[in-house]
Design a protein around this motif. Structure first.
Motif, mmCIF file in Angstrom:
data_model
loop_
_atom_site.group_PDB
_atom_site.id
_atom_site.type_symbol
_atom_site.label_atom_id
_atom_site.label_comp_id
_atom_site.label_asym_id
_atom_site.label_seq_id
_atom_site.Cartn_x
_atom_site.Cartn_y
_atom_site.Cartn_z
ATOM 1 N N LEU A 286 0.906 -1.194 -0.158
ATOM 2 C CA LEU A 286 0.029 0.064 -0.083
ATOM 3 C C LEU A 286 0.991 1.233 0.090
ATOM 4 O O LEU A 286 0.599 2.278 -0.763
ATOM 5 C CB LEU A 286 -0.974 0.050 1.088
ATOM 6 C CG LEU A 286 -2.109 -0.966 1.278
ATOM 7 C CD1 LEU A 286 -2.896 -0.965 2.340
ATOM 8 C CD2 LEU A 286 -3.018 -0.858 0.006
ATOM 9 N N THR A 287 1.884 1.248 0.833
ATOM 10 C CA THR A 287 2.817 2.422 0.936
ATOM 11 C C THR A 287 3.771 2.561 -0.353
ATOM 12 O O THR A 287 3.690 3.704 -0.544
ATOM 13 C CB THR A 287 3.787 2.398 2.357
ATOM 14 O OG1 THR A 287 2.654 2.148 3.251
ATOM 15 C CG2 THR A 287 4.427 3.506 2.354
ATOM 16 N N GLU A 288 4.409 1.589 -0.590
ATOM 17 C CA GLU A 288 5.326 1.713 -1.696
ATOM 18 C C GLU A 288 4.798 1.625 -3.151
ATOM 19 O O GLU A 288 5.404 2.318 -4.018
ATOM 20 C CB GLU A 288 6.491 0.744 -1.474
ATOM 21 C CG GLU A 288 7.152 0.844 0.064
ATOM 22 C CD GLU A 288 7.913 2.149 0.144
ATOM 23 O OE1 GLU A 288 8.114 2.750 -0.845
ATOM 24 O OE2 GLU A 288 8.007 2.757 1.305
ATOM 25 N N VAL A 289 3.872 0.938 -3.369
ATOM 26 C CA VAL A 289 3.404 0.700 -4.568
ATOM 27 C C VAL A 289 1.920 1.484 -4.864
ATOM 28 O O VAL A 289 1.836 2.254 -5.952
ATOM 29 C CB VAL A 289 3.040 -0.678 -5.046
ATOM 30 C CG1 VAL A 289 2.293 -1.082 -6.357
ATOM 31 C CG2 VAL A 289 4.407 -1.530 -4.781
ATOM 32 N N LYS A 290 1.354 1.410 -4.161
ATOM 33 C CA LYS A 290 0.011 2.342 -4.443
ATOM 34 C C LYS A 290 -0.035 3.821 -3.770
ATOM 35 O O LYS A 290 -0.786 4.495 -4.192
ATOM 36 C CB LYS A 290 -1.197 1.666 -3.590
ATOM 37 C CG LYS A 290 -1.496 0.080 -3.843
ATOM 38 C CD LYS A 290 -1.669 -0.131 -5.334
ATOM 39 C CE LYS A 290 -3.017 0.282 -5.803
ATOM 40 N NZ LYS A 290 -3.511 -0.186 -6.995
ATOM 41 N N GLY A 291 1.002 4.008 -2.934
ATOM 42 C CA GLY A 291 1.185 5.280 -2.715
ATOM 43 C C GLY A 291 0.270 5.785 -1.459
ATOM 44 O O GLY A 291 0.010 7.082 -1.224
ATOM 45 N N THR A 292 -0.298 4.833 -0.719
ATOM 46 C CA THR A 292 -1.218 5.012 0.276
ATOM 47 C C THR A 292 -0.496 4.640 1.544
ATOM 48 O O THR A 292 -0.545 3.541 1.981
ATOM 49 C CB THR A 292 -2.815 4.056 0.119
ATOM 50 O OG1 THR A 292 -3.227 4.318 -1.077
ATOM 51 C CG2 THR A 292 -3.637 4.621 1.434
ATOM 52 N N PRO A 293 -0.039 5.644 2.507
ATOM 53 C CA PRO A 293 0.648 5.385 3.645
ATOM 54 C C PRO A 293 -0.315 4.280 4.579
ATOM 55 O O PRO A 293 -1.454 4.511 4.872
ATOM 56 C CB PRO A 293 0.481 6.661 4.301
ATOM 57 C CG PRO A 293 0.597 7.421 3.229
ATOM 58 C CD PRO A 293 -0.432 7.143 2.197
ATOM 59 N N ALA A 294 0.521 3.282 4.662
ATOM 60 C CA ALA A 294 -0.071 2.198 5.800
ATOM 61 C C ALA A 294 0.919 1.674 6.731
ATOM 62 O O ALA A 294 2.239 1.531 6.396
ATOM 63 C CB ALA A 294 -0.422 1.012 4.769
ATOM 64 N N THR A 295 0.630 1.041 7.745
ATOM 65 C CA THR A 295 1.177 0.876 9.050
ATOM 66 C C THR A 295 0.768 -0.668 9.540
ATOM 67 O O THR A 295 -0.180 -0.803 9.703
ATOM 68 C CB THR A 295 1.312 1.618 10.264
ATOM 69 O OG1 THR A 295 2.038 2.775 9.545
ATOM 70 C CG2 THR A 295 2.635 0.965 11.199
ATOM 71 N N PRO A 296 1.732 -1.917 9.449
ATOM 72 C CA PRO A 296 1.432 -2.885 10.084
ATOM 73 C C PRO A 296 1.209 -2.930 11.734
ATOM 74 O O PRO A 296 2.191 -2.099 12.248
ATOM 75 C CB PRO A 296 2.462 -3.798 9.777
ATOM 76 C CG PRO A 296 3.782 -3.098 9.577
ATOM 77 C CD PRO A 296 3.204 -1.773 9.203
ATOM 78 N N PHE A 297 0.220 -3.637 12.259
ATOM 79 C CA PHE A 297 0.036 -3.744 13.479
ATOM 80 C C PHE A 297 0.054 -5.237 13.972
ATOM 81 O O PHE A 297 -0.367 -5.958 13.209
ATOM 82 C CB PHE A 297 -1.034 -2.915 14.155
ATOM 83 C CG PHE A 297 -0.563 -1.532 14.039
ATOM 84 C CD1 PHE A 297 -0.157 -0.985 15.338
ATOM 85 C CD2 PHE A 297 -1.241 -0.760 13.190
ATOM 86 C CE1 PHE A 297 -0.140 0.718 15.185
ATOM 87 C CE2 PHE A 297 -0.987 0.517 12.998
ATOM 88 C CZ PHE A 297 -0.398 1.219 14.047
ATOM 89 N N LEU A 298 0.246 -5.508 15.505
ATOM 90 C CA LEU A 298 -0.031 -6.782 15.794
ATOM 91 C C LEU A 298 -1.085 -6.669 16.878
ATOM 92 O O LEU A 298 -1.052 -5.614 17.797
ATOM 93 C CB LEU A 298 1.196 -7.516 16.472
ATOM 94 C CG LEU A 298 2.246 -7.880 15.717
ATOM 95 C CD1 LEU A 298 3.488 -8.217 16.364
ATOM 96 C CD2 LEU A 298 1.723 -9.138 14.818
ATOM 97 N N LEU A 299 -2.054 -7.623 16.966
ATOM 98 C CA LEU A 299 -2.954 -7.570 18.228
ATOM 99 C C LEU A 299 -2.666 -8.502 19.321
ATOM 100 O O LEU A 299 -3.435 -8.748 20.180
ATOM 101 C CB LEU A 299 -4.449 -8.165 17.479
ATOM 102 C CG LEU A 299 -4.848 -7.400 16.164
ATOM 103 C CD1 LEU A 299 -6.413 -7.814 15.953
ATOM 104 C CD2 LEU A 299 -4.944 -6.065 16.620
#
Length: 305
Positions: A25-38
Protein backbone atom coordinates in the motif's frame (compact mmCIF):
# COMPACT_ATOMS: atom_id res chain seq x y z
CA UNK A 1 -2.69 6.28 7.43
CA UNK A 2 -4.20 2.81 7.08
CA UNK A 3 -3.69 0.29 9.88
CA UNK A 4 -3.15 -3.28 8.67
CA UNK A 5 -3.50 -6.21 11.06
CA UNK A 6 -4.45 -9.85 11.36
CA UNK A 7 -5.99 -11.81 14.22
CA UNK A 8 -5.26 -12.00 17.92
CA UNK A 9 -2.69 -14.63 18.98
CA UNK A 10 -0.66 -13.82 15.85
CA UNK A 11 1.08 -16.67 14.08
CA UNK A 12 3.52 -16.22 11.19
CA UNK A 13 0.79 -15.43 8.63
CA UNK A 14 -0.90 -12.86 10.87
CA UNK A 15 2.48 -11.30 11.59
CA UNK A 16 3.94 -11.35 8.10
CA UNK A 17 0.89 -10.55 5.99
CA UNK A 18 0.27 -7.13 7.60
CA UNK A 19 3.92 -6.27 6.90
CA UNK A 20 3.63 -7.38 3.27
CA UNK A 21 0.38 -5.53 2.59
CA UNK A 22 1.47 -2.36 4.38
CA UNK A 23 4.61 -2.34 2.20
CA UNK A 24 2.48 -2.72 -0.93
CA UNK A 25 0.00 0.00 0.00
CA UNK A 26 2.76 2.43 0.96
CA UNK A 27 5.43 1.78 -1.65
CA UNK A 28 3.37 0.72 -4.68
CA UNK A 29 -0.07 2.26 -4.24
CA UNK A 30 1.16 5.45 -2.57
CA UNK A 31 -1.25 5.01 0.34
CA UNK A 32 0.56 5.27 3.69
CA UNK A 33 -0.03 2.14 5.75
CA UNK A 34 1.44 0.64 8.90
CA UNK A 35 1.35 -2.99 10.10
CA UNK A 36 0.21 -3.80 13.63
CA UNK A 37 -0.02 -6.86 15.89
CA UNK A 38 -2.99 -7.68 18.10
CA UNK A 39 -0.93 -9.79 20.49
CA UNK A 40 2.40 -11.41 21.20
CA UNK A 41 3.72 -13.19 18.09
CA UNK A 42 4.46 -16.86 18.54
CA UNK A 43 8.04 -18.10 18.59
CA UNK A 44 8.08 -18.92 14.89
CA UNK A 45 6.78 -15.48 13.93
CA UNK A 46 9.36 -13.86 16.22
CA UNK A 47 12.07 -15.91 14.51
CA UNK A 48 10.90 -14.71 11.08
CA UNK A 49 11.10 -11.07 12.16
CA UNK A 50 14.64 -11.56 13.44
CA UNK A 51 15.82 -13.73 10.55
CA UNK A 52 14.72 -11.20 7.92
CA UNK A 53 15.61 -8.16 10.03
CA UNK A 54 12.05 -6.89 9.95
CA UNK A 55 10.95 -4.31 12.55
CA UNK A 56 8.41 -5.78 14.92
CA UNK A 57 5.03 -4.11 14.34
CA UNK A 58 3.58 -2.17 17.25
CA UNK A 59 0.86 -3.67 19.43
CA UNK A 60 -2.68 -2.41 18.79
CA UNK A 61 -5.17 -2.82 21.63
CA UNK A 62 -8.20 -1.27 19.94
CA UNK A 63 -9.37 0.95 17.10
CA UNK A 64 -11.53 4.06 16.93
CA UNK A 65 -13.95 5.64 14.50
CA UNK A 66 -11.07 7.74 13.19
CA UNK A 67 -9.07 4.67 12.08
CA UNK A 68 -9.04 3.29 8.55
CA UNK A 69 -8.05 -0.37 8.57
CA UNK A 70 -7.40 -3.38 6.38
CA UNK A 71 -7.97 -6.80 7.95
CA UNK A 72 -5.88 -9.76 6.81
CA UNK A 73 -5.97 -13.47 7.72
CA UNK A 74 -9.34 -13.35 9.45
CA UNK A 75 -12.88 -12.04 9.08
CA UNK A 76 -14.04 -13.05 12.55
CA UNK A 77 -14.98 -10.14 14.85
CA UNK A 78 -14.08 -12.24 17.91
CA UNK A 79 -10.46 -12.31 16.71
CA UNK A 80 -10.29 -8.56 16.14
CA UNK A 81 -10.16 -5.40 18.29
CA UNK A 82 -13.26 -4.84 20.45
CA UNK A 83 -14.31 -1.70 18.55
CA UNK A 84 -13.64 -3.05 15.05
CA UNK A 85 -17.13 -2.16 13.82
CA UNK A 86 -16.57 1.48 14.73
CA UNK A 87 -13.50 1.73 12.49
CA UNK A 88 -13.53 2.45 8.78
CA UNK A 89 -12.83 -1.00 7.35
CA UNK A 90 -11.49 -0.48 3.83
CA UNK A 91 -10.52 -4.04 2.92
CA UNK A 92 -10.47 -7.69 3.98
CA UNK A 93 -8.06 -10.30 2.61
CA UNK A 94 -8.48 -13.79 4.02
CA UNK A 95 -8.48 -17.55 3.41
CA UNK A 96 -10.91 -18.67 6.12
CA UNK A 97 -14.63 -19.37 6.01
CA UNK A 98 -16.92 -16.37 6.33
CA UNK A 99 -18.13 -15.86 9.88
CA UNK A 100 -20.22 -12.70 9.62
CA UNK A 101 -20.63 -9.80 12.02
CA UNK A 102 -18.32 -7.17 10.51
CA UNK A 103 -19.90 -3.85 9.55
CA UNK A 104 -18.50 -1.45 6.95
CA UNK A 105 -19.38 2.15 6.19
CA UNK A 106 -19.49 1.59 2.44
CA UNK A 107 -18.76 -1.16 -0.11
CA UNK A 108 -15.18 -2.39 0.22
CA UNK A 109 -12.70 -4.68 -1.49
CA UNK A 110 -12.98 -8.20 -0.07
CA UNK A 111 -10.79 -11.05 -1.27
CA UNK A 112 -11.37 -14.48 0.23
CA UNK A 113 -9.83 -17.41 -1.61
CA UNK A 114 -9.55 -21.15 -0.83
CA UNK A 115 -5.79 -21.15 -0.47
CA UNK A 116 -3.65 -22.33 2.44
CA UNK A 117 -2.19 -18.93 3.28
CA UNK A 118 -3.14 -15.26 3.17
CA UNK A 119 0.34 -14.44 1.90
CA UNK A 120 -0.34 -16.51 -1.22
CA UNK A 121 -3.34 -14.30 -1.92
CA UNK A 122 -1.22 -11.20 -1.33
CA UNK A 123 1.32 -12.55 -3.82
CA UNK A 124 -1.41 -12.76 -6.45
CA UNK A 125 -2.87 -9.34 -5.67
CA UNK A 126 0.53 -7.65 -5.77
CA UNK A 127 1.37 -9.32 -9.07
CA UNK A 128 4.35 -8.06 -11.05
CA UNK A 129 4.93 -5.29 -8.51
CA UNK A 130 6.41 -7.94 -6.21
CA UNK A 131 9.64 -7.57 -8.20
CA UNK A 132 10.04 -4.22 -6.43
CA UNK A 133 9.79 -5.75 -2.98
CA UNK A 134 12.86 -5.99 -0.74
CA UNK A 135 14.15 -9.44 0.12
CA UNK A 136 12.71 -9.17 3.62
CA UNK A 137 9.16 -8.76 2.30
CA UNK A 138 9.59 -11.75 -0.01
CA UNK A 139 11.14 -13.67 2.88
CA UNK A 140 8.14 -12.91 5.06
CA UNK A 141 5.85 -14.12 2.27
CA UNK A 142 7.75 -17.39 1.89
CA UNK A 143 7.76 -17.88 5.67
CA UNK A 144 4.00 -17.42 5.90
CA UNK A 145 3.35 -20.02 3.21
CA UNK A 146 5.74 -22.60 4.62
CA UNK A 147 4.27 -22.08 8.08
CA UNK A 148 0.61 -22.32 7.08
CA UNK A 149 1.21 -25.34 4.83
CA UNK A 150 3.59 -27.03 7.30
CA UNK A 151 6.04 -27.27 4.41
CA UNK A 152 3.28 -28.58 2.13
CA UNK A 153 2.24 -31.34 4.58
CA UNK A 154 -1.06 -29.71 5.56
CA UNK A 155 -4.19 -30.83 3.67
CA UNK A 156 -4.98 -27.15 3.12
CA UNK A 157 -2.00 -26.90 0.75
CA UNK A 158 -2.86 -26.23 -2.88
CA UNK A 159 -0.65 -26.61 -5.93
CA UNK A 160 -0.66 -22.83 -6.19
CA UNK A 161 0.60 -22.33 -2.62
CA UNK A 162 3.46 -24.69 -3.38
CA UNK A 163 4.30 -23.07 -6.71
CA UNK A 164 4.39 -19.60 -5.15
CA UNK A 165 6.61 -20.79 -2.30
CA UNK A 166 9.01 -22.55 -4.68
CA UNK A 167 9.21 -19.46 -6.89
CA UNK A 168 9.96 -17.23 -3.90
CA UNK A 169 12.57 -19.65 -2.56
CA UNK A 170 14.32 -19.76 -5.94
CA UNK A 171 14.31 -15.97 -6.11
CA UNK A 172 15.77 -15.71 -2.60
CA UNK A 173 18.23 -18.57 -2.95
CA UNK A 174 16.54 -20.43 -0.09
CA UNK A 175 16.57 -24.21 0.35
CA UNK A 176 13.02 -24.95 1.45
CA UNK A 177 13.65 -28.04 3.62
CA UNK A 178 16.51 -26.33 5.45
CA UNK A 179 14.59 -23.11 6.05
CA UNK A 180 11.39 -24.92 7.03
CA UNK A 181 13.38 -26.90 9.60
CA UNK A 182 14.51 -23.60 11.13
CA UNK A 183 10.91 -22.35 11.21
CA UNK A 184 9.60 -25.49 12.86
CA UNK A 185 12.45 -25.58 15.39
CA UNK A 186 11.49 -22.04 16.42
CA UNK A 187 7.80 -23.00 16.53
CA UNK A 188 8.62 -25.99 18.74
CA UNK A 189 10.58 -24.00 21.34
CA UNK A 190 7.88 -23.38 23.94
CA UNK A 191 9.96 -23.76 27.09
CA UNK A 192 9.51 -20.16 28.24
CA UNK A 193 5.72 -20.15 27.99
CA UNK A 194 3.30 -20.82 30.83
CA UNK A 195 0.48 -23.32 30.41
CA UNK A 196 -2.05 -20.52 29.99
CA UNK A 197 0.08 -18.86 27.33
CA UNK A 198 0.37 -22.14 25.44
CA UNK A 199 -3.39 -22.71 25.58
CA UNK A 200 -3.98 -19.27 24.06
CA UNK A 201 -0.97 -19.15 21.73
CA UNK A 202 -2.70 -20.39 18.57
CA UNK A 203 -6.37 -20.57 19.37
CA UNK A 204 -9.72 -19.67 17.93
CA UNK A 205 -13.19 -19.42 19.44
CA UNK A 206 -15.95 -21.66 18.12
CA UNK A 207 -19.39 -22.83 19.26
CA UNK A 208 -20.52 -26.45 19.09
CA UNK A 209 -23.98 -27.53 20.25
CA UNK A 210 -24.27 -24.48 22.48
CA UNK A 211 -20.82 -24.98 24.00
CA UNK A 212 -18.31 -22.15 23.68
CA UNK A 213 -14.93 -23.65 22.84
CA UNK A 214 -11.41 -22.26 22.64
CA UNK A 215 -9.78 -24.52 20.06
CA UNK A 216 -6.02 -24.46 20.45
CA UNK A 217 -3.42 -26.09 18.25
CA UNK A 218 0.31 -26.36 18.90
CA UNK A 219 2.29 -27.42 15.83
CA UNK A 220 5.63 -28.96 16.72
CA UNK A 221 8.39 -31.29 15.62
CA UNK A 222 8.84 -32.31 19.27
CA UNK A 223 5.37 -33.29 20.52
CA UNK A 224 6.67 -35.16 23.56
CA UNK A 225 7.93 -31.90 25.05
CA UNK A 226 4.32 -30.72 25.18
CA UNK A 227 2.84 -34.07 26.13
CA UNK A 228 5.21 -34.21 29.10
CA UNK A 229 3.30 -31.16 30.36
CA UNK A 230 -0.17 -32.61 29.76
CA UNK A 231 -1.13 -32.86 33.44
CA UNK A 232 -0.46 -29.19 34.13
CA UNK A 233 -1.93 -28.14 30.78
CA UNK A 234 -5.17 -29.95 31.54
CA UNK A 235 -5.24 -28.50 35.04
CA UNK A 236 -4.90 -25.01 33.57
CA UNK A 237 -7.73 -25.45 31.07
CA UNK A 238 -10.53 -24.67 33.49
CA UNK A 239 -9.02 -21.35 34.53
CA UNK A 240 -8.29 -20.28 30.94
CA UNK A 241 -11.81 -21.22 29.87
CA UNK A 242 -13.33 -19.32 32.78
CA UNK A 243 -11.25 -16.20 32.13
CA UNK A 244 -12.05 -16.27 28.41
CA UNK A 245 -15.77 -16.93 28.78
CA UNK A 246 -15.57 -20.42 27.29
CA UNK A 247 -16.98 -23.75 28.42
CA UNK A 248 -13.90 -25.73 27.45
CA UNK A 249 -10.43 -25.49 25.95
CA UNK A 250 -9.56 -28.13 23.35
CA UNK A 251 -5.83 -28.62 22.83
CA UNK A 252 -4.55 -30.46 19.77
CA UNK A 253 -0.79 -31.13 19.67
CA UNK A 254 0.06 -31.39 15.97
CA UNK A 255 3.02 -33.62 15.16
CA UNK A 256 4.36 -32.00 11.97
CA UNK A 257 6.73 -34.80 11.00
CA UNK A 258 4.41 -37.76 11.65
CA UNK A 259 1.27 -36.07 10.36
CA UNK A 260 -1.04 -36.61 13.31
CA UNK A 261 -2.65 -34.81 16.22
CA UNK A 262 -2.90 -35.74 19.88
CA UNK A 263 -5.95 -34.34 21.65
CA UNK A 264 -5.76 -33.89 25.41
CA UNK A 265 -8.87 -35.33 27.09
CA UNK A 266 -9.36 -33.82 30.57
CA UNK A 267 -13.04 -34.67 31.07
CA UNK A 268 -16.19 -36.33 29.73
CA UNK A 269 -17.15 -33.33 27.56
CA UNK A 270 -13.94 -33.54 25.55
CA UNK A 271 -14.23 -37.33 25.42
CA UNK A 272 -17.73 -37.03 23.96
CA UNK A 273 -16.57 -34.40 21.47
CA UNK A 274 -13.64 -36.55 20.34
CA UNK A 275 -15.71 -39.69 19.91
CA UNK A 276 -18.56 -37.93 18.08
CA UNK A 277 -16.33 -35.80 15.88
CA UNK A 278 -13.51 -38.15 14.90
CA UNK A 279 -15.03 -41.61 15.25
CA UNK A 280 -12.50 -42.75 17.82
CA UNK A 281 -12.77 -44.53 21.16
CA UNK A 282 -11.15 -42.64 24.04
CA UNK A 283 -9.78 -44.75 26.87
CA UNK A 284 -7.34 -42.37 28.56
CA UNK A 285 -6.45 -38.70 28.88
CA UNK A 286 -5.17 -38.41 25.31
CA UNK A 287 -6.25 -39.71 21.93
CA UNK A 288 -4.16 -39.81 18.75
CA UNK A 289 -5.86 -38.66 15.55
CA UNK A 290 -3.89 -39.93 12.53
CA UNK A 291 -3.77 -37.57 9.58
CA UNK A 292 -5.29 -34.63 11.47
CA UNK A 293 -3.14 -31.53 10.92
CA UNK A 294 -5.45 -28.63 10.04
CA UNK A 295 -7.80 -26.85 12.41
CA UNK A 296 -9.41 -25.00 9.52
CA UNK A 297 -10.03 -27.97 7.24
CA UNK A 298 -10.13 -31.03 9.49
CA UNK A 299 -10.88 -30.05 13.09
CA UNK A 300 -13.47 -27.27 13.13
CA UNK A 301 -15.63 -28.75 10.32
CA UNK A 302 -15.72 -32.10 12.13
CA UNK A 303 -16.63 -30.90 15.62
CA UNK A 304 -20.00 -32.08 16.93
CA UNK A 305 -21.68 -33.44 20.04
Amino acid sequence: MIKVFGHKSPDTDSTGSPIIWAWYLTEVKGTPATPFLLGEPNTEAAFVLTHWNLPRPEFLADVTAADSVVIVDTNNPQELPPSINEANITGIIDHHMLVGGLKTRSPIDITVRPLACTATILHDLIGSDLARAPKAVKGAMLSCILSDTLEFRSPTTTAHDRAVAESLAADLGINIPDYAAQLFAAKSDVSRFSDAELLRMDSKEYEVAGKQLRISVLETTAPQVLLDRKASLMQSMAGVAREDGADQVLLFVIDILNGEATLLVPNDLVKALAEASFGVRVTGDTVVLPGIMSRKKQIIPALKL
